[in-house]
Design a protein around this motif. Sequence first.
Motif, short mmCIF file in Angstrom:
data_model
loop_
_atom_site.label_atom_id
_atom_site.label_comp_id
_atom_site.label_asym_id
_atom_site.label_seq_id
_atom_site.Cartn_x
_atom_site.Cartn_y
_atom_site.Cartn_z
N ALA A 147 0.84 -1.20 0.00
CA ALA A 147 0.00 0.00 0.00
C ALA A 147 0.87 1.25 0.00
CB ALA A 147 -0.91 0.01 1.22
N ALA A 148 0.39 2.29 -0.64
CA ALA A 148 1.08 3.59 -0.64
C ALA A 148 0.80 4.27 0.70
CB ALA A 148 0.58 4.44 -1.80
N GLU A 149 1.81 4.37 1.55
CA GLU A 149 1.61 4.89 2.90
C GLU A 149 1.14 6.33 2.93
OE1 GLU A 149 1.52 3.46 5.82
OE2 GLU A 149 1.84 1.52 4.86
N GLU A 150 1.44 7.10 1.90
CA GLU A 150 1.00 8.49 1.87
C GLU A 150 -0.51 8.63 1.71
OE1 GLU A 150 2.63 7.61 -2.36
OE2 GLU A 150 2.99 7.01 -0.28
N THR A 151 -1.18 7.50 1.42
CA THR A 151 -2.64 7.55 1.27
C THR A 151 -3.37 7.13 2.54
OG1 THR A 151 -2.79 5.27 0.45
CG2 THR A 151 -2.38 7.00 -1.18
N HIS A 152 -2.63 6.93 3.63
CA HIS A 152 -3.25 6.51 4.90
C HIS A 152 -4.20 7.60 5.38
CE1 HIS A 152 -3.86 4.80 8.81
NE2 HIS A 152 -2.93 3.87 8.64
N PRO A 153 -5.51 7.30 5.53
CA PRO A 153 -6.47 8.33 5.96
C PRO A 153 -6.35 8.61 7.45
CG PRO A 153 -7.59 6.23 5.75
CD PRO A 153 -6.18 6.00 5.28
N GLN A 154 -6.90 9.73 7.89
CA GLN A 154 -6.84 10.10 9.30
C GLN A 154 -7.81 9.26 10.15
OE1 GLN A 154 -7.48 14.32 9.57
NE2 GLN A 154 -5.42 14.81 8.86
N ALA A 155 -8.84 8.73 9.53
CA ALA A 155 -9.82 7.92 10.26
C ALA A 155 -10.22 6.73 9.40
CB ALA A 155 -11.06 8.76 10.59
N VAL A 156 -10.75 5.71 10.07
CA VAL A 156 -11.22 4.52 9.36
C VAL A 156 -12.37 4.89 8.43
CG1 VAL A 156 -12.30 2.25 9.63
CG2 VAL A 156 -10.48 2.97 11.20
N THR A 157 -12.33 4.37 7.23
CA THR A 157 -13.42 4.60 6.28
C THR A 157 -14.64 3.80 6.72
OG1 THR A 157 -11.89 5.01 4.45
CG2 THR A 157 -14.14 4.37 3.88
N THR A 158 -15.74 4.51 6.99
CA THR A 158 -16.95 3.89 7.53
C THR A 158 -18.09 4.08 6.55
OG1 THR A 158 -16.24 4.30 9.80
CG2 THR A 158 -18.59 3.93 9.45
N LEU A 159 -18.81 3.00 6.28
CA LEU A 159 -19.90 3.03 5.30
C LEU A 159 -21.24 2.73 5.96
CD1 LEU A 159 -18.25 0.98 2.38
CD2 LEU A 159 -18.05 3.43 2.86
N ALA A 160 -22.14 3.67 5.89
CA ALA A 160 -23.52 3.41 6.29
C ALA A 160 -24.16 2.56 5.19
CB ALA A 160 -24.28 4.72 6.47
N PRO A 161 -25.28 1.90 5.48
CA PRO A 161 -25.94 1.10 4.43
C PRO A 161 -26.18 1.94 3.17
CG PRO A 161 -26.91 0.61 6.55
CD PRO A 161 -25.96 1.75 6.78
N GLY A 162 -25.74 1.42 2.03
CA GLY A 162 -25.91 2.12 0.77
C GLY A 162 -24.74 3.00 0.37
N GLU A 163 -23.85 3.32 1.30
CA GLU A 163 -22.70 4.16 0.99
C GLU A 163 -21.56 3.34 0.37
OE1 GLU A 163 -23.00 7.91 4.08
OE2 GLU A 163 -21.63 6.24 4.55
N SER A 164 -20.62 4.05 -0.29
CA SER A 164 -19.50 3.39 -0.96
C SER A 164 -18.17 3.93 -0.49
CB SER A 164 -19.60 3.58 -2.48
OG SER A 164 -20.78 2.98 -3.00
N GLY A 165 -17.16 3.05 -0.50
CA GLY A 165 -15.78 3.41 -0.23
C GLY A 165 -14.93 3.02 -1.43
N TYR A 166 -13.68 3.57 -1.48
CA TYR A 166 -12.90 3.41 -2.69
C TYR A 166 -11.43 3.12 -2.39
CZ TYR A 166 -17.03 5.98 -4.21
OH TYR A 166 -18.33 6.38 -4.42
N ALA A 167 -10.78 2.48 -3.35
CA ALA A 167 -9.33 2.29 -3.31
C ALA A 167 -8.81 2.38 -4.74
CB ALA A 167 -8.96 0.95 -2.69
N GLY A 168 -7.67 3.05 -4.88
CA GLY A 168 -7.05 3.14 -6.20
C GLY A 168 -5.98 2.07 -6.35
N VAL A 169 -5.78 1.60 -7.57
CA VAL A 169 -4.78 0.57 -7.86
C VAL A 169 -3.90 1.05 -9.01
CG1 VAL A 169 -4.39 -1.84 -8.49
CG2 VAL A 169 -6.44 -1.21 -7.18
N LEU A 170 -2.60 1.15 -8.74
CA LEU A 170 -1.63 1.40 -9.82
C LEU A 170 -1.23 0.05 -10.38
CD1 LEU A 170 0.33 3.14 -11.48
CD2 LEU A 170 1.98 2.91 -9.57
N LEU A 171 -1.60 -0.21 -11.64
CA LEU A 171 -1.38 -1.54 -12.22
C LEU A 171 0.04 -1.75 -12.70
CD1 LEU A 171 -4.72 -1.77 -14.22
CD2 LEU A 171 -4.13 -3.08 -12.18
N SER A 172 0.61 -0.74 -13.33
CA SER A 172 1.96 -0.89 -13.89
C SER A 172 2.62 0.48 -14.01
CB SER A 172 1.91 -1.58 -15.27
OG SER A 172 1.11 -0.82 -16.17
N ALA A 173 3.94 0.45 -14.11
CA ALA A 173 4.70 1.71 -14.23
C ALA A 173 4.47 2.32 -15.60
CB ALA A 173 6.18 1.45 -14.00
#
Length: 234
Positions: A147-173
């Motif tokens: 994981a890219a440590e610079e993307t560490h959020p200040q708080a845990v990502t919390t999802l209420a019913p129906g809400e969405s969370g996200y993660a980015g993926v760098l596939l290749s250089a």
Amino acid sequence: MRIRRTRHLLALTALTALALTACENGTGTRDEGASALPASSVTTPPAKPAADGSAGASENTTGSKGSSGTGTSGTSGAKTPDAKAPGASDAATRVLCNGSNTKVTAQSLSRPLNHMLLTVTNTGSRTCDLTYYPVLRFDEMQWVPQAAEETHPQAVTTLAPGESGYAGVLLSAADGSGDGGQTAEKLTVAFQGMTPNSSGGASATPALPAGGVYYDSSLTVTYWQQDADDALSW
């Protein structure tokens, strides 16, 4: 004379019997004409103080308790349940987000270059937490993307019913500096628990675009984010 003496003895005997009957307690002849004491002269003992120390509390003479005397036991000082303090945490009712209570999708992007966006939507009835970052496995790969440590959020990502969370993926250089490039047809997304690298429950297998996705040794993920722009801003 005998008749008079006999009558006199009979009368004396009757009086003696009456006196003995009236004097059962041995204190003397009771006056049969004395009337009972009037109700107003009877002294009533003072009411006992209530258990809580309040003045004037007593038991209703009709056999029911309460100041109104209507047979109810409620009082004006009845306690009500304590209300939750404003802002009380619902941490006790939250669960971990995983493959059993979410829907996961994987979307390849043209910008940023060589990136993919993971979207996790809470399909359950309870709020869930996305902890740390997704653990990805393409096909049968034997290593775990970091994981890219610079993307560490200040708080845990919390999802209420129906809400969405996200993660980015760098596939290749982008400059082709990555090693071991190959195309994957299958993706497994694992979720972490409350401690790093622990299991958070069921995994998910989102569908990949037709033709698969290309990745190399540069493969990196972000921590889970509350906003899609934050997941793709690195």
